[in-house]
Write an enzyme that holds these catalytic residues in place. Structure first.
Site, mmCIF file in Angstrom:
data_model
loop_
_atom_site.group_PDB
_atom_site.id
_atom_site.type_symbol
_atom_site.label_atom_id
_atom_site.label_comp_id
_atom_site.label_asym_id
_atom_site.label_seq_id
_atom_site.Cartn_x
_atom_site.Cartn_y
_atom_site.Cartn_z
ATOM 1 N N LYS A 195 2.130 2.096 -5.160
ATOM 2 C CA LYS A 195 2.875 1.626 -6.346
ATOM 3 C C LYS A 195 2.052 1.797 -7.613
ATOM 4 O O LYS A 195 2.595 2.087 -8.673
ATOM 5 C CB LYS A 195 3.245 0.139 -6.191
ATOM 6 C CG LYS A 195 4.198 -0.145 -5.065
ATOM 7 C CD LYS A 195 4.497 -1.623 -4.951
ATOM 8 C CE LYS A 195 3.339 -2.456 -4.461
ATOM 9 N NZ LYS A 195 2.884 -2.182 -3.107
ATOM 10 N N ASP A 220 0.812 -1.230 0.000
ATOM 11 C CA ASP A 220 0.000 0.000 0.000
ATOM 12 C C ASP A 220 0.838 1.270 0.000
ATOM 13 O O ASP A 220 0.437 2.289 0.559
ATOM 14 C CB ASP A 220 -0.975 -0.004 1.197
ATOM 15 C CG ASP A 220 -1.796 -1.274 1.235
ATOM 16 O OD1 ASP A 220 -2.270 -1.677 0.165
ATOM 17 O OD2 ASP A 220 -1.929 -1.866 2.312
ATOM 18 N N GLN A 240 2.423 -6.055 -3.164
ATOM 19 C CA GLN A 240 2.729 -6.086 -1.725
ATOM 20 C C GLN A 240 3.997 -5.238 -1.463
ATOM 21 O O GLN A 240 4.317 -4.369 -2.250
ATOM 22 C CB GLN A 240 2.898 -7.515 -1.192
ATOM 23 C CG GLN A 240 1.599 -8.314 -1.121
ATOM 24 C CD GLN A 240 1.171 -8.926 -2.433
ATOM 25 O OE1 GLN A 240 1.957 -9.557 -3.108
ATOM 26 N NE2 GLN A 240 -0.077 -8.742 -2.804
ATOM 27 N N GLY A 263 -3.991 -4.744 -4.416
ATOM 28 C CA GLY A 263 -5.010 -3.792 -4.843
ATOM 29 C C GLY A 263 -4.305 -2.519 -5.271
ATOM 30 O O GLY A 263 -3.879 -1.745 -4.431
ATOM 31 N N HIS A 264 -4.115 -2.359 -6.575
ATOM 32 C CA HIS A 264 -3.385 -1.192 -7.069
ATOM 33 C C HIS A 264 -4.376 -0.131 -7.557
ATOM 34 O O HIS A 264 -5.135 -0.369 -8.484
ATOM 35 C CB HIS A 264 -2.425 -1.601 -8.188
ATOM 36 C CG HIS A 264 -1.306 -2.458 -7.671
ATOM 37 N ND1 HIS A 264 -0.459 -3.172 -8.470
ATOM 38 C CD2 HIS A 264 -0.900 -2.713 -6.408
ATOM 39 C CE1 HIS A 264 0.422 -3.821 -7.725
ATOM 40 N NE2 HIS A 264 0.155 -3.557 -6.465
HETATM 41 P P1 IMP Z 1 -2.167 -12.903 2.100
HETATM 42 O O1 IMP Z 1 -1.207 -12.373 1.101
HETATM 43 O O2 IMP Z 1 -3.608 -12.741 1.686
HETATM 44 O O3 IMP Z 1 -1.846 -14.302 2.522
HETATM 45 O O4 IMP Z 1 -2.026 -12.007 3.436
HETATM 46 C C1 IMP Z 1 -0.853 -12.056 4.243
HETATM 47 C C2 IMP Z 1 -0.555 -10.689 4.827
HETATM 48 O O5 IMP Z 1 -0.166 -9.819 3.783
HETATM 49 C C3 IMP Z 1 -1.746 -10.009 5.504
HETATM 50 O O6 IMP Z 1 -1.268 -9.227 6.567
HETATM 51 C C4 IMP Z 1 -2.298 -9.112 4.416
HETATM 52 O O7 IMP Z 1 -3.024 -8.022 4.943
HETATM 53 C C5 IMP Z 1 -1.012 -8.666 3.760
HETATM 54 N N1 IMP Z 1 -1.185 -8.293 2.350
HETATM 55 C C6 IMP Z 1 -1.299 -9.109 1.294
HETATM 56 N N2 IMP Z 1 -1.405 -8.403 0.168
HETATM 57 C C7 IMP Z 1 -1.325 -7.118 0.506
HETATM 58 C C8 IMP Z 1 -1.326 -5.896 -0.250
HETATM 59 O O8 IMP Z 1 -1.414 -5.867 -1.480
HETATM 60 N N3 IMP Z 1 -1.218 -4.749 0.484
HETATM 61 C C9 IMP Z 1 -1.075 -4.758 1.823
HETATM 62 N N4 IMP Z 1 -1.060 -5.857 2.567
HETATM 63 C C10 IMP Z 1 -1.182 -7.031 1.914
#
Ligand code: IMP
Length: 426
Positions: free
Chosen positions: A18, A15, A226, A42-43
């Site tokens: 990007k 977040d 991420q 989520g971009h």
């Molecule tokens: P997962 O990727 O859904 O397994 O989530 C694992 C951790 O990564 C959690 O804390 C999510 O909130 C975080 N996370 C995964 N994708 C994103 C992203 O695009 N932005 C921010 N946090 C993310």
């Protein structure tokens, strides 16, 4: 290094903004490649006041000249992808011929989402706070060599055979480990074959495509998803995602060799946020955090969850700069800080009475870290317009310079709003 290519990497817990930076840069590139993660990302990109939120399709799709690639390192949720394509089509964004999916990319199956939810429920207080998009289980199966890849999904016979073996094993886990209902094998197989036939025209050998394109002089922009602190190896394990969201993932997730990788642009928000559970030394669980959340509209683009907010953490930023070899920075959301006075920057941690300037490996250690803050004066002048950093008030300039000094890289781009034009050169 191939100077014509570039990698955009998130340096915090995701977040960082990007999407906007990739959208800006992609104007000058032929190909934009996603190399890891899935629909957990989520971009958000704003074009002419119109907001686009992309989860799987690279943000480059918003530039007509760009071909987008979903690389082999991505875990693809076919339903999400189809939905996203339909949404773009409705808004007159052309997809045919502009989106390619690697035949080696893993598929997120409905049972991965069931497993994700079941595991989080079972973990109770120790849950990770995942996006529940099936990401962890999809990568688990990739490494266990029981995943379904795009090349399997588009081949009905192979797809059926693999799923006939895999679904009973998944159901045994769902029922016996988590006491959850099993998935319906026949329906899942039909669903998979249907998805495969819909996506087949876009599935190709993406590694070959990218390598041939580079050889013919085309340029590639790598779109990180991420952030580095969520990386499976370098993140705040186990409170992270399941892919390599730092620069190494761009090599293994695309098939382009290291010598073709370009300069590394690290994206840093002027403060820091995190969604989900896990240690967060500079978190402000008070009015300051609430104020940052409100001003910065800090709610997850994928899950809508409120993001945890805190002061800029230079220990984490330095660590990310190191593991990614960051050449230059893009600093985002500087405007959000306008009116907050004083501003704090965490320059070191104190752990068990010791000053620590490196990022600890263990989540428990990081949770015990007390931030050592340096204060800087805030500013009240308008930070939402200008053309270069020098156009801002001296306090804002000093703040940006301090972030660069502490991180060890120069800022080439400073974002002061969501619009394409709200961008300064460093
Ligand atoms: P997962 O990727 O859904 O397994 O989530 C694992 C951790 O990564 C959690 O804390 C999510 O909130 C975080 N996370 C995964 N994708 C994103 C992203 O695009 N932005 C921010 N946090 C993310």
């Amino acid at each position: 290094m191939n100077e014509r290519n570039a990698c955009v990497i998130g340096m915090q817990w995701g977040d960082e903004g990007k999407g906007k930076i990739i959208d800006l840069l992609s104007e000058d590139f032929d190909i934009v490649v996603r190399t890891q993660g899935g629909s957990n990302a989520g971009h958000t990109v704003v074009v002419d006041k119109e907001k686009f939120v992309l989860h799987l399709i690279p943000s480059g799709i918003l530039r007509e000249q760009v071909t987008c690639v979903i690389g082999n390192g991505v875990v693809v949720d076919p339903e999400q992808l189809t939905e996203e394509m339909a949404g773009l089509r409705e808004r007159n964004i052309e997809i045919p011929g502009r989106l390619l999916i690697s035949d080696r990319a893993q598929v997120v199956m409905p049972y991965h989402k069931a497993l994700d939810g079941a595991k989080e429920k079972a973990l109770g207080d120790r849950k990770i706070g995942t996006t529940l998009r099936g990401i962890g289980p999809a990568y688990t199966e990739k490494v266990a060599r029981t995943g379904i890849r795009m090349c399997d999904l588009i081949d009905p016979q192979v797809c059926r055979a693999r799923l006939e073996t895999q679904i009973p094993l998944v159901n045994a886990v769902l029922q016996n480990v988590y006491s959850e209902p099993p998935v319906d094998a026949a329906k899942t197989i039909d669903w998979a074959i249907r998805c495969g036939s819909e996506l087949k025209p876009m599935v190709a050998d993406a590694a070959l495509f990218i390598n041939e394109a580079v050889r013919s002089g085309q340029t590639v922009l790598f779109e990180g998803a991420q952030g580095s602190l969520l990386d499976i190896d370098f993140g705040t394990y186990p409170y992270n995602t399941s892919s390599n969201s730092s620069v190494g993932g761009m090599i293994t997730g695309s098939g382009l060799p290291p010598r073709e990788m370009g300069r590394v642009i690290g994206v840093l928000k002027a403060y820091i946020t995190r969604v989900g559970a896990g240690p967060f030394p500079t978190e402000q669980d008070d009015e300051t955090g609430a104020e940052l959340r409100k001003r910065g509209d800090e709610f997850g683009a994928t899950t809508g969850r409120p993001r945890r907010c805190g002061w800029f953490d230079a220990v984490a930023a330095r660590y990310s700069a190191m593991i990614n070899g960051v050449d230059e920075l893009a600093i985002t959301k500087l405007d959000v800080l306008q009116g907050l006075d004083p501003l704090k920057i965490c320059v070191a941690y104190e752990i068990d009475g010791r000053r620590v300037e490196s990022f600890p490996a263990q989540a428990e250690q990081l949770a015990a870290a007390q931030p050592v803050y340096e204060e800087m004066p805030g500013w009240h002048g308008d930070t939402a317009q200008g053309e270069s950093l020098a156009d801002l008030c001296p306090e804002a300039v000093a703040y940006v310079r301090r972030l660069c000094d502490l991180t060890g890289a120069p800022a080439k781009v400073i974002s002061i709003g969501s619009g394409r034009d709200q961008t300064l050169v460093g």
